[in-house]
Design an enzyme around this catalytic site. Structure first.
Site, PDB file in Angstrom:
ATOM      1  N   TYR A 123       0.450 -34.005  17.877  1.00  0.00           N
ATOM      2  CA  TYR A 123       1.755 -34.635  17.671  1.00  0.00           C
ATOM      3  C   TYR A 123       2.907 -33.661  17.921  1.00  0.00           C
ATOM      4  O   TYR A 123       4.065 -34.006  17.695  1.00  0.00           O
ATOM      5  CB  TYR A 123       1.867 -35.161  16.230  1.00  0.00           C
ATOM      6  CG  TYR A 123       1.047 -36.394  15.975  1.00  0.00           C
ATOM      7  CD1 TYR A 123      -0.331 -36.367  16.149  1.00  0.00           C
ATOM      8  CD2 TYR A 123       1.625 -37.579  15.563  1.00  0.00           C
ATOM      9  CE1 TYR A 123      -1.106 -37.479  15.925  1.00  0.00           C
ATOM     10  CE2 TYR A 123       0.858 -38.708  15.330  1.00  0.00           C
ATOM     11  CZ  TYR A 123      -0.501 -38.648  15.509  1.00  0.00           C
ATOM     12  OH  TYR A 123      -1.253 -39.764  15.285  1.00  0.00           O
ATOM     13  N   LYS A 190     -12.922 -31.183  13.171  1.00  0.00           N
ATOM     14  CA  LYS A 190     -13.956 -31.373  14.196  1.00  0.00           C
ATOM     15  C   LYS A 190     -14.229 -29.979  14.787  1.00  0.00           C
ATOM     16  O   LYS A 190     -14.119 -29.738  15.995  1.00  0.00           O
ATOM     17  CB  LYS A 190     -13.433 -32.359  15.254  1.00  0.00           C
ATOM     18  CG  LYS A 190     -14.448 -32.820  16.264  1.00  0.00           C
ATOM     19  CD  LYS A 190     -15.388 -33.873  15.733  1.00  0.00           C
ATOM     20  CE  LYS A 190     -16.432 -34.211  16.778  1.00  0.00           C
ATOM     21  NZ  LYS A 190     -17.509 -35.081  16.273  1.00  0.00           N
ATOM     22  N   ASP A 223     -15.798 -37.481  11.896  1.00  0.00           N
ATOM     23  CA  ASP A 223     -16.548 -38.729  12.126  1.00  0.00           C
ATOM     24  C   ASP A 223     -17.423 -39.058  10.922  1.00  0.00           C
ATOM     25  O   ASP A 223     -17.471 -40.200  10.441  1.00  0.00           O
ATOM     26  CB  ASP A 223     -17.353 -38.686  13.435  1.00  0.00           C
ATOM     27  CG  ASP A 223     -17.900 -37.313  13.777  1.00  0.00           C
ATOM     28  OD1 ASP A 223     -17.621 -36.349  13.040  1.00  0.00           O
ATOM     29  OD2 ASP A 223     -18.630 -37.195  14.772  1.00  0.00           O
ATOM     30  N   ASP A 247      -3.502 -39.135  10.286  1.00  0.00           N
ATOM     31  CA  ASP A 247      -2.901 -40.422  10.618  1.00  0.00           C
ATOM     32  C   ASP A 247      -3.965 -41.520  10.576  1.00  0.00           C
ATOM     33  O   ASP A 247      -3.806 -42.563   9.936  1.00  0.00           O
ATOM     34  CB  ASP A 247      -2.278 -40.319  12.030  1.00  0.00           C
ATOM     35  CG  ASP A 247      -1.380 -41.491  12.358  1.00  0.00           C
ATOM     36  OD1 ASP A 247      -1.244 -42.402  11.523  1.00  0.00           O
ATOM     37  OD2 ASP A 247      -0.804 -41.503  13.467  1.00  0.00           O
TER      38      ASP A 247
END
Ligand code: NAD
Length: 360
Positions: A123, A190, A223, A247
């Site tokens: 972002y 991740k 995940d 988000d």
């Protein structure tokens, strides 16, 4: 008397903001609202969707509450919401998601707080458009330096994650946990794939966690985190995440407690704070007196706590809890199909909360 900037936003923003204002005023707290418009209509009139006067107002008042603002998809002006967070360095996005008795949801006893880093990651706004000369140059540079060949028709978004940015958001999460009597902080990442960005986030998070031996710390790959939250949300407490995962997981967590209509939020920096619901401007419902005002009303309760008006905030939360439990004045999104009591509109929900506050 507190002076607070109120940005009504667009789409459903103005109607939920009006509802919120009535509820806050019913608590008896004395507030002078400094109303500032921003968004698409302002862009058409003033050539800038976030004019300097809005920023100046927040800087002067230190605290703001806003309705959602539409962001054109793919093209057009950059997100006003993201720009506001970056300009005022509102680095911590705090989104509590807790179950309300009587709310329509598949889960009970959810009590999560999502702490999202607000200024870095994908972002950051560093983007390279497909086929532009600088994009082709960057592609060439990457090939020379890494031996990796990116397709020439690629667009590129840069993902910066810094030690500074990570350290302050993780510390914020632990401090929040301490202040609010929370037992555990989970860092979400991740790092198995993005070793130099998410890997750095995890490494720094672990270092900061060492300073807070009174609070449990663990990490989860994003995940797996999503699956875990859907299967056993009660195992989690405070989650701290880089911007993009924060988000996405915010909306997931909102879904666990009955939807976006119940998910409040705050963007906090060292100098300023801007409170806003997690949801967007839901343009299809604009002006229909249809959507749920609870998310912005609960954001206002967070704001009142922030400015030291804890009693007024508690009154609002209690009133919202009671109105939900009674089930008489709820918007469409909180209704089961075969519900014998029909849904009401935004205004009617606000009136029910106001009446409840007066009876407390
Ligand atoms: P959205 O949150 O506006 O809507 C998602 C779904 O939730 C829709 O079905 C909508 O009708 C429903 N919903 C949202 N708020 C609700 C409420 N208060 N009560 C009942 N139902 C509600 O997300 P979107 O459709 O992806 O985005 C619409 C616009 O909002 C986009 O331009 C987006 O960029 C913008 N947006 C702004 C913010 C912000 O201002 N901080 C946040 C998210 C999205």
């Amino acid at each position: 008397m507190h002076k607070i900037t109120l940005i009504p936003g667009d789409g459903i923003g103005p109607e939920i903001s009006e509802a919120m204002k009535k509820v806050v005023e019913a608590t008896g707290v004395s507030i002078q609202w400094d109303i500032q418009f921003a968004g698409e209509e302002v862009y058409l009139k003033e050539g800038n969707p976030l004019p300097q006067r809005v920023i100046d107002s927040i800087k002067a008042n230190k605290v703001a509450i806003k309705g959602p603002i539409t962001t054109p998809v793919g093209t057009g002006f950059r997100s006003v919401n993201v720009t506001l967070r970056q300009t005022l360095d509102l680095y911590a996005c705090v989104r509590p998601c807790r179950s309300f008795r009587g709310a329509k949801t598949r889960y009970e006893n959810v009590d999560l707080v999502i702490i999202r880093e607000n200024t870095e990651d994908l972002y950051a706004g560093v983007e390279f458009k497909k086929s532009e000369p600088e994009t082709l140059e960057l592609i060439k540079f990457i090939e020379e330096k890494t031996g990796k060949k990116l397709r020439e028709d690629s667009g590129i978004t840069i993902k910066p994650i810094s030690v500074f940015g990570t350290e302050r958001i993780v510390r914020f999460a632990f401090e929040y946990a301490r202040r609010h009597g929370r037992r555990k902080v989970t860092a979400v990442h991740k790092a198995n794939i993005m070793k130099y960005t998410d890997g750095l986030f995890l490494e720094v998070a672990r270092q900061v966690a060492n300073e807070y031996s009174d609070i449990e710390f663990e990490d989860k790959i994003v995940d797996n985190m999503c699956m875990q939250l859907v299967q056993k949300p009660e195992l989690y407490d405070v989650l701290v995440l880089p911007n993009l995962y924060g988000d996405i997981v915010s909306d997931l967590a909102a879904g666990l407690i009955g939807g976006l209509g119940l998910a409040p939020g705050a963007n906090i920096g060292d100098k300023y704070a801007v409170f806003e619901p997690t949801h967007g401007s839901a343009p299809k419902y604009k002006g229909l007196n249809k959507v749920n005002p609870f998310a912005i009303i609960l954001s206002a309760a967070m704001m009142l706590k922030h400015i030291g008006e804890v009693k007024a905030a508690d009154k609002i939360e209690k009133a919202v809890e009671e109105v939900i439990k009674e089930g008489k004045y709820l918007t469409y999104d909180m209704k089961y199909e075969n519900d014998s009591i029909p849904p009401v509109g935004t205004k009617e929900v606000a009136e029910a909360v106001v009446d409840k506050i007066k009876s407390l």
